[in-house]
Design a protein around this motif. Structure first.
Motif, mmCIF file in Angstrom:
data_model
loop_
_atom_site.group_PDB
_atom_site.id
_atom_site.type_symbol
_atom_site.label_atom_id
_atom_site.label_comp_id
_atom_site.label_asym_id
_atom_site.label_seq_id
_atom_site.Cartn_x
_atom_site.Cartn_y
_atom_site.Cartn_z
ATOM 1 N N ARG A 72 0.852 -1.195 0.000
ATOM 2 C CA ARG A 72 0.000 0.000 0.000
ATOM 3 C C ARG A 72 0.882 1.236 0.000
ATOM 4 O O ARG A 72 1.926 1.258 0.662
ATOM 5 N N ALA A 73 0.468 2.241 -0.712
ATOM 6 C CA ALA A 73 1.135 3.546 -0.704
ATOM 7 C C ALA A 73 0.026 4.594 -0.629
ATOM 8 O O ALA A 73 -0.769 4.729 -1.567
ATOM 9 N N VAL A 74 -0.034 5.314 0.482
ATOM 10 C CA VAL A 74 -1.169 6.203 0.761
ATOM 11 C C VAL A 74 -0.667 7.605 1.097
ATOM 12 O O VAL A 74 0.247 7.767 1.920
ATOM 13 N N GLN A 75 -1.264 8.595 0.447
ATOM 14 C CA GLN A 75 -1.056 9.984 0.845
ATOM 15 C C GLN A 75 -1.954 10.251 2.062
ATOM 16 O O GLN A 75 -3.179 10.217 1.968
ATOM 17 N N PHE A 178 6.986 5.926 7.037
ATOM 18 C CA PHE A 178 6.604 7.288 6.650
ATOM 19 C C PHE A 178 7.661 7.758 5.653
ATOM 20 O O PHE A 178 8.700 8.286 6.029
ATOM 21 N N ASP A 179 7.392 7.547 4.381
ATOM 22 C CA ASP A 179 8.440 7.632 3.366
ATOM 23 C C ASP A 179 8.739 9.056 2.915
ATOM 24 O O ASP A 179 9.873 9.345 2.521
ATOM 25 N N HIS A 180 7.749 9.939 2.958
ATOM 26 C CA HIS A 180 7.989 11.295 2.457
ATOM 27 C C HIS A 180 7.063 12.270 3.167
ATOM 28 O O HIS A 180 5.863 12.021 3.309
ATOM 29 N N ARG A 181 7.634 13.396 3.616
ATOM 30 C CA ARG A 181 6.847 14.440 4.288
ATOM 31 C C ARG A 181 6.522 15.547 3.294
ATOM 32 O O ARG A 181 7.400 16.041 2.585
ATOM 33 N N ASP A 182 5.242 15.945 3.276
ATOM 34 C CA ASP A 182 4.799 17.017 2.393
ATOM 35 C C ASP A 182 4.524 18.328 3.131
ATOM 36 O O ASP A 182 4.454 19.387 2.501
ATOM 37 N N ALA A 183 4.331 18.264 4.451
ATOM 38 C CA ALA A 183 3.985 19.473 5.215
ATOM 39 C C ALA A 183 4.980 19.652 6.352
ATOM 40 O O ALA A 183 5.280 18.712 7.089
ATOM 41 N N GLU A 184 5.484 20.873 6.498
ATOM 42 C CA GLU A 184 6.411 21.214 7.567
ATOM 43 C C GLU A 184 5.714 22.152 8.561
ATOM 44 O O GLU A 184 4.626 22.676 8.295
ATOM 45 N N ILE A 185 6.351 22.352 9.694
ATOM 46 C CA ILE A 185 5.792 23.241 10.729
ATOM 47 C C ILE A 185 5.598 24.639 10.140
ATOM 48 O O ILE A 185 6.506 25.193 9.504
ATOM 49 N N GLY A 186 4.418 25.168 10.327
ATOM 50 C CA GLY A 186 4.091 26.489 9.805
ATOM 51 C C GLY A 186 3.289 26.459 8.523
ATOM 52 O O GLY A 186 2.675 27.476 8.154
ATOM 53 N N GLY A 192 -8.006 17.820 2.897
ATOM 54 C CA GLY A 192 -7.623 17.112 1.675
ATOM 55 C C GLY A 192 -6.180 17.311 1.265
ATOM 56 O O GLY A 192 -5.701 16.631 0.344
ATOM 57 N N GLN A 193 -5.459 18.225 1.928
ATOM 58 C CA GLN A 193 -4.051 18.409 1.609
ATOM 59 C C GLN A 193 -3.195 17.403 2.376
ATOM 60 O O GLN A 193 -3.532 16.975 3.474
ATOM 61 N N SER A 194 -2.041 17.036 1.774
ATOM 62 C CA SER A 194 -1.251 15.921 2.265
ATOM 63 C C SER A 194 -0.254 16.321 3.335
ATOM 64 O O SER A 194 0.430 17.344 3.227
ATOM 65 N N CYS A 195 -0.171 15.467 4.359
ATOM 66 C CA CYS A 195 0.894 15.569 5.355
ATOM 67 C C CYS A 195 2.129 14.822 4.871
ATOM 68 O O CYS A 195 3.252 15.270 5.081
ATOM 69 N N GLY A 196 1.928 13.666 4.228
ATOM 70 C CA GLY A 196 3.057 12.879 3.739
ATOM 71 C C GLY A 196 2.593 11.546 3.185
ATOM 72 O O GLY A 196 1.396 11.248 3.117
ATOM 73 N N MET A 197 3.564 10.714 2.796
ATOM 74 C CA MET A 197 3.293 9.420 2.155
ATOM 75 C C MET A 197 3.646 8.279 3.107
ATOM 76 O O MET A 197 4.756 8.226 3.653
#
Length: 355
Positions: A72-75, A178-186, A192-197
């Motif tokens: 499985r690969a989930v955003q 937790f392979d990839h982070r899309d959102a950083e602090i701030g 619907g926006q992604s935190c990570g993969m």
């Protein structure tokens, strides 16, 4: 009358030609006829070398090129809006199910929950009073029902506020990486926006595309083995074989499940896959013995019992250092190993054993 010189020349040429043909006829009658000599001369029989190849019962394997892939690969996306206040997990970290990946600012959500809880307690007290007064006939049943409806609405508002507060924590939906982070602090996240993969690597998938000639041989649950580019070996079972071919390649998608408890194998590695597909008769022939017939079919030429050449179309099952395993021949066969490209079907040949 005197003849002209040109006439004399023509008569001389004609006379020479006549004399030449007369002499040829007279001399030719005493020698052999070249045409007859040509037809009566024996024709040399072609010589070929053959190898007696026995029929062997062999396991059929479907061999193909595949690659590893996460099950499985989930955003992982936000369910509510807010600023990212915390990012407690680094990308690439193995996390359990429910681990917090991103945390949004609470803002007024806690205050809203406290207000709804207070309203719920007020509705509880009012309903208790309504029930007591109704028992003394100071409240009608309609008023009691209205009070109960208000109490249920307040309770639902508490649950909604609790859910809104829980939604500030964006959690891992399953155990994995937790392979990839899309959102950083701030960063501001809208719903619907992604935190990570998140990817799941245990179990791991090996996927590939099977040619239409082999798709019918594969069964869900059949054993399979794979060797990765780094030499690592994996084994598992087929979990899925597509029933609809890719219109561009005419191949069928296939998935194999393999255990990967230590998460040592990554997604995206190339693999040589071998899948057991039953057993049947096969022949081990030299690779050089494979030829094409006039119709473009791949096969081998062999010699029949009466020393005539025959052609058998074959399917190459596997190539090894010892030769090619093929199917399509029946019983022991005298396969031509030298001279197969210079003889034709039905031609009688002189047979010599291969060196």
């Amino acid at each position: 009358m005197r003849l002209k010189s040109q006439y004399i020349f023509v008569i001389g040429v004609v006379a020479v030609i006549v004399v030449y043909f007369l002499a040829r006829t007279l001399l030719g009658g005493h020698g052999p006829n070249p045409a007859q000599a040509k037809t009566t001369a024996p024709i040399g029989m072609a010589s070929v070398q053959v190898k007696l190849v026995p029929e062997t019962l062999r396991e059929y394997d479907v061999v193909l090129r595949g690659r590893t892939q996460a099950t499985r690969a989930v955003q992982v996306k936000s369910e509510t809006a807010g600023l990212v206040a915390e990012a407690p997990v680094l990308q690439g970290t193995v996390v359990p199910k429910g681990a917090i990946l991103c945390r949004l600012a609470v803002d007024a959500r806690q205050a809203t929950l406290d207000r709804e809880k207070a309203n719920f307690r007020s509705m509880q007290l009012q309903q208790q009073a309504n029930t007591e007064l109704a028992r003394k006939s100071f409240r009608s049943p309609t008023q009691v029902a209205q009070g109960q409806a208000n109490l249920d609405s307040a309770q639902a508002s508490v649950r909604a506020a609790e859910i809104a507060l829980r939604q500030v924590d964006i959690r891992a939906p399953f155990a994995g990486v937790f392979d990839h982070r899309d959102a950083e602090i701030g960063n501001y996240l809208a719903p619907g926006q992604s935190c990570g993969m998140m990817i799941e690597l245990n179990p791991l998938l090996i996927v590939g595309d099977v040619p239409e000639t082999d798709a019918g041989k594969l069964k869900v649950g059949a054993g399979a083995a794979a060797v990765l580019v780094d030499g690592h070996s994996l084994s598992g079972r087929i979990r899925y074989v597509a029933h609809d071919a890719d219109p561009a390649t005419r191949t069928y998608h296939m998935e194999i499940t393999v255990p990967n408890p230590q998460l040592a194998v990554r997604s995206g590695l190339s693999a040589d896959v071998r899948i057991a597909a039953g057993s049947g008769p096969a022949h081990l022939v030299p690779v050089s013995a494979l030829v094409l017939d006039s119709a473009g079919r791949q096969g081998v030429r062999y010699v029949t019992d009466d020393n005539r050449v025959a052609f058998a179309p074959v399917i190459v099952m596997e190539q090894t250092p010892q030769g090619a395993w093929v199917r399509g021949l029946a019983g022991p066969a005298r396969v031509i190993t030298v001279g197969q490209s210079y003889v034709a079907e039905g031609q009688k040949v002189r047979v010599a054993a291969a060196l």
